[in-house]
Design an enzyme around this catalytic site. Structure first.
Site, PDB file in Angstrom:
ATOM      1  CB  ILE A 106      -1.070  -0.026   1.214  1.00  0.00           C
ATOM      2  CG1 ILE A 106      -2.077   1.117   1.222  1.00  0.00           C
ATOM      3  CG2 ILE A 106      -0.103   0.108   2.515  1.00  0.00           C
ATOM      4  CD1 ILE A 106      -2.954   0.858   2.142  1.00  0.00           C
ATOM      5  CE  LYS A 107       3.032   2.969   4.903  1.00  0.00           C
ATOM      6  NZ  LYS A 107       2.281   3.863   5.791  1.00  0.00           N
ATOM      7  CG  ASP A 108       4.246   0.583  -4.337  1.00  0.00           C
ATOM      8  OD1 ASP A 108       5.077   0.844  -3.568  1.00  0.00           O
ATOM      9  OD2 ASP A 108       3.913  -0.273  -5.253  1.00  0.00           O
TER      10      ASP A 108
END
Length: 354
Positions: free
Chosen positions: A58-60
């Site tokens: 999700i950190k993309d």
């Protein structure tokens, strides 16, 4: 008639559908029905498959949102250096997006993170600086070290470095509100009754919560907090207090970040590892989903919220990254027993025959 003439008279070929770059492939992840959790509660529990982002988490999304905001504001010049303090996944996202846009990346990271995550970060070409894991109030905390590094680089060469500041840069929250929250509303056709996730920076929880409540104030927003974090106690009782510990990485906090501060949270629970980790083991064997520790905490929270709301509701949570980044923690029988976490028979057997 030769083949050249045939080609000249043929209808134009359809356009090739493609993403123009890495950034455009981030997000728009599917919702996956979690069968057992849904059957257990009588609700539709759906996981947003963030592990399908190009950098694997999700950190993309966070990395892209922060960098686009910095570029728009002129905070980083072409060819400059991205600097961040992170437990790993944001660093991987920043490095990959940075590579695609012509930046180099330096990541300051706690040395306690999984070796697999550290290796994955180094594989991106980022410079990785490991530091001792200390409380946020300590000047040696990885976030403070990263900020100081960016400042020192800019002292020598102004504008050469940008500190992403994922915890207190509210472009994080705003990006999740604009993208992640909007996707969830659209994918559920507005029929979402509850959203649950853990908080690291607070960006996902606050951003998605704000987006969903802007459409329907009755949507319940809940925090699933790992043991050892102080956030659940803060939401429920107004004071920061932590108890226990967790093997999950990248979630939980002992302070209120700028992203978390105004998150519209209705409910919060502290989730112990012996509740969340067995869910991951069952999901892998029964449903083929190999997920990291934060996803287990999220799913446990979704089950709790579903039970509170009652059957027939639609609950969405986040499947943040893959369990392949944490094999020495989540799939290590010796460590699991040491932590009092049940070890499934198939895992014991696989290690016995390895």
């Amino acid at each position: 008639m030769n083949i050249c003439t045939l080609r000249d008279t043929a209808a134009p070929a359809p356009a090739i559908r493609h993403h123009p770059d890495l950034a455009s492939s981030i997000g728009h992840t599917p919702l996956i029905r979690l069968r057992r959790a849904s059957e257990l509660t009588g609700c539709e529990i759906l996981g947003k498959a963030e592990f399908m982002n190009p950098g694997g988490s999700i950190k993309d999304r966070t990395a892209l949102g922060l960098l686009l905001d910095a570029e728009q504001k002129g905070q980083i010049r072409p060819g400059g250096t991205l600097v961040e303090g992170t437990a790993g996944n944001t660093g991987i996202g920043l490095a990959l997006v940075g590579n695609s846009r012509g930046y180099r990346t330096v990541i300051v990271m706690p040395e306690t993170q999984s070796p697999e995550k550290i290796a994955a970060l180094r594989m991106t070409g980022a410079e990785v600086r490991l530091v001792p894991a200390v409380p946020y109030k300590d000047p040696g905390h990885y976030a403070h070290r990263a900020r100081a590094l960016a400042e020192s680089m800019n002292d020598v060469d102004p504008g050469s470095a940008w500190f992403a500041d994922q915890f207190d840069n509210t472009a994080n929250r705003d990006w999740h509100e604009t993208t992640t929250g909007r996707e969830i509303w659209s994918q559920t056709d507005g029929r979402v009754d509850g959203f649950v996730c853990a908080s690291g920076t607070g960006g996902t929880l606050a951003g998605v919560g704000r987006a969903l409540k802007s459409h329907n104030r009755k949507v319940r927003i809940a925090l699933a907090d790992p043991a050892g974090s102080a956030l659940a106690h803060y939401v429920e009782h107004g004071t920061l207090l932590s108890e226990g510990n967790s093997i999950s990485e990248g979630i939980g906090s002992s302070r209120i970040t700028a992203n978390f501060a105004d998150a519209p949270i209705d409910r919060a629970w502290s989730i112990p590892d012996d509740e969340s980790v067995p869910l991951l083991h069952r999901l892998l064997i029964e449903e083929g989903l190999n997920l990291g520790g934060s996803s287990g905490v999220n799913i446990a929270g979704a089950i709790r919220l579903a039970r509170e709301l009652g059957p027939g509701r639609v609950i969405v949570t986040m499947l943040c990254d893959s369990g392949t980044r944490y094999p020495r923690k989540l799939f290590n029988p010796s460590l699991l027993r040491e932590k009092g976490i049940p070890v499934p028979a198939w895992l014991d057997k696989s290690f016995a025959t390895a």
